[in-house]
Design a protein around this motif. Structure first.
Motif, mmCIF file in Angstrom:
data_model
loop_
_atom_site.group_PDB
_atom_site.id
_atom_site.type_symbol
_atom_site.label_atom_id
_atom_site.label_comp_id
_atom_site.label_asym_id
_atom_site.label_seq_id
_atom_site.Cartn_x
_atom_site.Cartn_y
_atom_site.Cartn_z
ATOM 1 N N ALA A 154 5.101 -13.889 -16.127
ATOM 2 C CA ALA A 154 6.370 -14.420 -16.617
ATOM 3 C C ALA A 154 6.850 -15.570 -15.736
ATOM 4 N N ALA A 155 6.694 -15.399 -14.424
ATOM 5 C CA ALA A 155 7.139 -16.435 -13.483
ATOM 6 C C ALA A 155 6.063 -17.476 -13.223
ATOM 7 N N GLY A 156 4.838 -17.168 -13.622
ATOM 8 C CA GLY A 156 3.747 -18.104 -13.377
ATOM 9 C C GLY A 156 3.367 -18.188 -11.915
ATOM 10 N N THR A 157 3.480 -17.059 -11.204
ATOM 11 C CA THR A 157 3.177 -17.050 -9.777
ATOM 12 C C THR A 157 2.093 -16.024 -9.458
ATOM 13 N N LYS A 158 1.554 -16.151 -8.265
ATOM 14 C CA LYS A 158 0.509 -15.237 -7.792
ATOM 15 C C LYS A 158 0.758 -14.942 -6.323
ATOM 16 N N ILE A 159 0.609 -13.684 -5.937
ATOM 17 C CA ILE A 159 0.781 -13.339 -4.534
ATOM 18 C C ILE A 159 -0.571 -13.409 -3.826
ATOM 19 N N SER A 160 -0.536 -13.552 -2.522
ATOM 20 C CA SER A 160 -1.755 -13.658 -1.733
ATOM 21 C C SER A 160 -2.538 -12.344 -1.775
ATOM 22 N N SER A 161 -3.853 -12.460 -1.775
ATOM 23 C CA SER A 161 -4.691 -11.259 -1.795
ATOM 24 C C SER A 161 -4.481 -10.405 -0.550
ATOM 25 N N ASP A 162 -4.036 -11.018 0.549
ATOM 26 C CA ASP A 162 -3.778 -10.271 1.777
ATOM 27 C C ASP A 162 -2.604 -9.299 1.624
ATOM 28 N N GLN A 163 -1.771 -9.534 0.620
ATOM 29 C CA GLN A 163 -0.605 -8.694 0.405
ATOM 30 C C GLN A 163 -0.915 -7.461 -0.449
ATOM 31 N N VAL A 164 -2.123 -7.399 -0.988
ATOM 32 C CA VAL A 164 -2.499 -6.278 -1.848
ATOM 33 C C VAL A 164 -3.557 -5.457 -1.116
ATOM 34 N N SER A 165 -3.128 -4.383 -0.497
ATOM 35 C CA SER A 165 -4.030 -3.598 0.347
ATOM 36 C C SER A 165 -5.128 -2.898 -0.447
ATOM 37 N N ILE A 166 -4.841 -2.518 -1.676
ATOM 38 C CA ILE A 166 -5.801 -1.752 -2.473
ATOM 39 C C ILE A 166 -7.095 -2.513 -2.697
ATOM 40 N N THR A 167 -6.993 -3.810 -2.951
ATOM 41 C CA THR A 167 -8.182 -4.599 -3.246
ATOM 42 C C THR A 167 -8.619 -5.480 -2.078
ATOM 43 N N ARG A 168 -8.006 -5.284 -0.922
ATOM 44 C CA ARG A 168 -8.353 -6.124 0.228
ATOM 45 C C ARG A 168 -9.832 -5.994 0.588
ATOM 46 N N ALA A 169 -10.351 -4.773 0.523
ATOM 47 C CA ALA A 169 -11.759 -4.554 0.866
ATOM 48 C C ALA A 169 -12.699 -5.190 -0.150
ATOM 49 N N TRP A 170 -12.220 -5.423 -1.372
ATOM 50 C CA TRP A 170 -13.062 -6.074 -2.378
ATOM 51 C C TRP A 170 -13.396 -7.508 -1.971
ATOM 52 N N ASN A 171 -12.580 -8.050 -1.092
ATOM 53 C CA ASN A 171 -12.770 -9.428 -0.659
ATOM 54 C C ASN A 171 -13.508 -9.505 0.677
ATOM 55 N N ALA A 172 -13.913 -8.343 1.176
ATOM 56 C CA ALA A 172 -14.596 -8.303 2.473
ATOM 57 C C ALA A 172 -15.989 -8.902 2.360
ATOM 58 N N ASP A 173 -16.325 -9.756 3.348
ATOM 59 C CA ASP A 173 -17.659 -10.349 3.321
ATOM 60 C C ASP A 173 -18.706 -9.418 3.925
ATOM 61 N N VAL A 174 -18.266 -8.241 4.344
ATOM 62 C CA VAL A 174 -19.200 -7.197 4.767
ATOM 63 C C VAL A 174 -19.517 -6.376 3.521
ATOM 64 N N PHE A 175 -20.723 -6.534 3.016
ATOM 65 C CA PHE A 175 -21.058 -5.947 1.729
ATOM 66 C C PHE A 175 -20.851 -4.433 1.701
ATOM 67 N N ARG A 176 -21.139 -3.766 2.827
ATOM 68 C CA ARG A 176 -21.025 -2.308 2.842
ATOM 69 C C ARG A 176 -19.583 -1.874 2.594
ATOM 70 N N SER A 177 -18.626 -2.562 3.219
ATOM 71 C CA SER A 177 -17.214 -2.229 3.024
ATOM 72 C C SER A 177 -16.781 -2.506 1.594
ATOM 73 N N ASN A 178 -17.243 -3.616 1.064
ATOM 74 C CA ASN A 178 -16.935 -4.002 -0.313
ATOM 75 C C ASN A 178 -17.482 -2.958 -1.287
ATOM 76 N N LEU A 179 -18.731 -2.590 -1.077
ATOM 77 C CA LEU A 179 -19.391 -1.611 -1.936
ATOM 78 C C LEU A 179 -18.699 -0.256 -1.868
ATOM 79 N N THR A 180 -18.361 0.179 -0.666
ATOM 80 C CA THR A 180 -17.705 1.481 -0.495
ATOM 81 C C THR A 180 -16.373 1.529 -1.234
ATOM 82 N N ALA A 181 -15.594 0.473 -1.108
ATOM 83 C CA ALA A 181 -14.279 0.427 -1.750
ATOM 84 C C ALA A 181 -14.398 0.493 -3.268
ATOM 85 N N LYS A 182 -15.351 -0.232 -3.821
ATOM 86 C CA LYS A 182 -15.511 -0.235 -5.276
ATOM 87 C C LYS A 182 -16.090 1.084 -5.776
#
Length: 228
Positions: free
Chosen positions: A99-127
């Motif tokens: 509605a506002a046309g805005t986006k918050i930083s990925s650092d502010q969303v803890s749930i998906t923070r690990a999805w952005n990890a460049d350590v594949f093992r952490s990324n895989l575990t979270a998903k």
């Protein structure tokens, strides 16, 4: 995307939030656009991608399918792109205020923070935890931003699709218990997770009927295919 795969014989392989766009027509209707086909691969007649690209891992970290987050990834499959679409849906629900046309930083969303990890093992575990544990789904639903609540039924439905596929795969691959198990070996179609994750089941989970009049918007000759 599906028409390009089935008719244009091209698989995108790098779906991300930045590759999905839409345009508004003069009548107010909206049309989705999938761009950035630089890492796409041609598809063989047997639905396998060309060998020159088979082991060339592609994707954007938060949206990469779990199978590809390993040291020696398997060939990219159509269902891997479907999994990426699901992560994009969740990412949008947790990061965007449409509605506002805005986006918050990925650092502010803890749930998906690990999805952005460049350590594949952490990324895989979270998903893996998200797709196998109901409590992780509940956490995602609770974090959906105001205005994105209409996306929740889609998130739940597609999550259930992958959850059931994972459960069926575990049961199929489970070793029989000697002397007590009459389990009969069943052939498992890994390309569709036993037929549970396909274009048709994905669209059904969204409550949408696929159009049968789609023509690919691109041709192989119009795409720069990387073969290295």
């Amino acid at each position: 995307h599906h028409a390009s795969y089935t008719k244009g014989r091209v698989l995108h392989r790098d779906l991300s939030e930045n590759n999905l766009m839409f345009k508004t027509a003069s009548n107010g209707s909206k049309k989705g656009i999938l761009n950035d086909w630089d890492l796409a691969s041609e598809v063989e007649d047997d639905n396998e991608i060309k060998l020159s690209n088979a082991n060339h891992r592609t994707g954007t970290l938060p949206f990469m399918a779990r199978d590809l987050l390993v040291t020696d990834p398997p060939p990219h499959l159509y269902r891997h792109d479907l999994e990426s679409f699901f992560y994009i849906l969740i990412w949008a629900a947790l990061h965007y205020d449409f509605a506002a046309g805005t986006k918050i930083s990925s650092d502010q969303v803890s749930i998906t923070r690990a999805w952005n990890a460049d350590v594949f093992r952490s990324n895989l575990t979270a998903k893996n935890e998200f797709l196998k544990e109901r409590k992780r789904l509940d956490e995602v639903i609770a974090a959906v931003r105001k205005g994105c609540e209409p996306l929740i039924p889609w998130i739940i439905s597609i999550w259930r699709l992958f959850f059931i596929a994972e459960l069926k795969m575990t049961l199929t691959n489970m070793e029989p218990i000697d002397g007590y198990d009459n389990k009969v070996a069943v052939e498992w179609d890994n390309s569709t997770l036993g037929g549970h994750v396909t274009f048709e089941t994905f669209m059904k989970a969204l409550g949408r009927k696929p159009r049968d009049d789609l023509e690919p918007l691109i041709r192989t000759s119009e795409i720069s295919i990387h073969t290295h």
